[in-house]
Design a protein around this motif. Structure first.
Motif, PDB file in Angstrom:
ATOM      1  N   LEU A 247     -91.267  24.244 -46.311  1.00 61.38           N
ATOM      2  CA  LEU A 247     -91.788  24.740 -45.038  1.00 61.38           C
ATOM      3  C   LEU A 247     -92.824  23.821 -44.401  1.00 61.38           C
ATOM      4  N   ASP A 248     -93.167  22.728 -45.082  1.00 57.44           N
ATOM      5  CA  ASP A 248     -94.174  21.809 -44.543  1.00 57.44           C
ATOM      6  C   ASP A 248     -93.571  20.852 -43.516  1.00 57.44           C
ATOM      7  N   ASN A 249     -94.165  20.784 -42.354  1.00 58.60           N
ATOM      8  CA  ASN A 249     -93.782  19.803 -41.329  1.00 58.60           C
ATOM      9  C   ASN A 249     -92.276  19.726 -41.126  1.00 58.60           C
ATOM     10  N   PRO A 250     -91.629  20.824 -40.756  1.00 65.25           N
ATOM     11  CA  PRO A 250     -90.175  20.825 -40.579  1.00 65.25           C
ATOM     12  C   PRO A 250     -89.720  19.744 -39.612  1.00 65.25           C
ATOM     13  N   GLY A 251     -88.620  19.107 -39.970  1.00 68.90           N
ATOM     14  CA  GLY A 251     -88.060  18.030 -39.169  1.00 68.90           C
ATOM     15  C   GLY A 251     -88.429  16.656 -39.668  1.00 68.90           C
TER      16      GLY A 251
END
Length: 482
Positions: A370-374
């Motif tokens: 879930l960290d920094n999606p993309g």
């Protein structure tokens, strides 16, 4: 040590390689012209000479329950200004009035038209986020070439053949395949290349690596064609497999494609199986929650359980299902059943139900999903048993073979002959690259011959990756699955 490994693998290969036609292809191929090679760090190596559509959560509000969530992950990032993709994801959740599925989150992260991980960057190699088998060594594409030519022969050497690759990355695999087949003009003249790719950036790389040119029809009656100068073969790009023209025999290659298809996750609770969802917490961070009501994808979960033994299900606390993988496999099976040909699927996964495998990789390191999606690749283990059942359910005209390990697959097709031939006439630097590439493709664990820094020791993919084939029954069992 390498010679002993080659000898052992050659013995396994002889026991599996049963058709004289395929052995003939392999021998001709081993004396074929030098091909482009990739070193393990993703840089080009000098040529080497031979001496010879799933359901989604509806817009209605969804009640949630966080109390029974299994091991909620801890976040490592600090609050920061939201990226365009983060804002987009939060707006979806706000519009829905509740959380979204893990699959929808995964799909947006990977293929959002503006900010998806695959859309606007080259993610492969040491400068990217991960390295795939075609980037490790030219020999991988060469062996897939042998498999495709053998299948073409089993189909009856048709004058027209669709060769389709799903998610071709930089185009390395298909380019090595065409180079390897360049001597076999009857085969290459039959080919029409179709690349299923949604990233404009990767499409440009594929165009370059296939050495494509735009060619006008001499009479001006037809649309402009794109031709690969490697073999003079026409090349087309499509957003989906459905867009690839039907009606002729088709060979489909899906290497590390299924693992990027979005998965739904379910968790066993006192209320039964609940779907894991992605929501926004009070401090504006993404978090996992559980749906308190059955979701549409529960139908796919029940379908997957129908194919499993009760003993297998009873041991599970979490389950991943991939509706898009099931649907895609059924589409592939129907096409092969009607048009002839086959599909080769190579990926990391299990021959059974997958529990909890979704992972995120950024710059070759695992990070929080879930960290920094993309900014990180998301992938999950492939359920090869579900692939088999989906294909068999879709068409009575296909048969499914495997899975077998990547080591068995490549060894049976002659990778041992190929590396021996290349080692006989190369520099010391090239020999080291060949040994490293060979081990990464067929070995297991750390390479025993490695003398460099321990943290850089090549890790073998030979048993972690599996290969399976779906073919038209009329053609018999494909090489090397007899």
């Amino acid at each position: 040590m390498l010679r002993r490994l080659l000898s052992q693998a050659s013995t396994q290969r002889r026991s599996l390689f049963r058709t004289s036609a395929s052995l003939s292809w392999c021998r001709q191929f081993s004396s074929s012209p030098p091909l482009t090679s990739q070193s393990p760090n993703g840089t080009s190596v000098e040529h080497l000479e031979d001496t010879e559509s799933s359901p989604t959560v509806p817009p209605a509000a969804i009640s949630i329950d966080r109390s029974g969530l299994y091991n909620p992950p801890e976040h490592s990032h600090e609050p920061s200004s939201d990226s365009e993709l983060v804002k987009h994801l939060k707006s979806i959740i706000k519009f829905r009035g509740g959380p979204i599925s893990v699959a929808e989150y995964m799909e947006e992260v990977l293929t959002n038209p503006k900010a998806g991980f695959y859309i606007n960057r080259d993610v492969f190699g040491t400068e990217g986020d991960f390295i795939t088998s075609p980037e490790v060594s030219q020999m991988f594409g060469e062996m897939v070439c042998v498999w495709a030519m053998c299948l073409w022969e089993q189909v009856g050497q048709p004058k027209k053949l669709n060769l389709v690759e799903l998610g071709p990355g930089r185009g390395t695999l298909i380019a090595d395949l065409l180079r390897g087949a360049s001597k076999f003009r009857n085969f290459t003249d039959s080919l029409q290349i179709h690349l299923v790719e949604c990233s404009p950036t990767l499409q440009k790389l594929q165009y370059q690596n296939l050495k494509c040119i735009n060619k006008n029809d001499a009479d001006g009656d037809a649309e402009e064609q794109i031709i690969s100068r490697l073999t003079g073969t026409s090349v087309s790009w499509h957003a989906t497999l459905e867009q690839v023209p039907a009606g002729v025999p088709t060979i489909i290659i899906a290497h590390e494609f299924y693992d990027a298809l979005p998965v739904h996750q379910f968790q066993r609770t006192s209320r039964g199986w609940c779907e894991k969802m992605v929501d926004v917490s009070e401090n504006s961070m993404f978090q996992f929650v559980l749906s308190a009501q059955p979701t549409p994808t529960t139908l796919y979960l029940l379908k997957r359980f129908k194919w499993a033994e009760n003993e297998e299900i009873a041991k599970l606390e979490q389950v991943e299902v991939c509706p898009k993988a099931m649907d895609l496999t059924q589409e592939i099976a129907k096409r092969i059943g009607s048009d002839g040909g086959g599909a080769l699927i190579i990926d990391y996964g299990l021959n059974g139900i997958v529990s909890d495998s979704l992972q995120a990789i950024r710059k070759h390191e695992f990070v929080n999903i879930l960290d920094n999606p993309g900014t990180a690749d998301l992938s999950a283990y492939v359920d090869f048993a579900a692939i088999r059942h989906s294909a068999e359910e879709a068409s009575d005209d296909v048969s499914v073979h495997g899975p077998m390990t990547q080591s068995q697959f490549l060894g049976s097709l002659g990778i041992n002959f190929r590396v021996e031939a290349l080692l006989e006439n190369c520099t010391d630097e090239q020999a080291d690259s060949l040994r490293t590439g060979y081990w990464r493709l067929v070995g297991e664990g750390e390479a025993p011959f490695w003398e460099g820094p321990e943290e850089q020791a090549p890790i073998g993919m030979g048993t972690r990756y599996l290969a399976t084939a779906i073919v038209n029954k009329k053609q018999g069992a494909p090489v090397p699955f007899q």
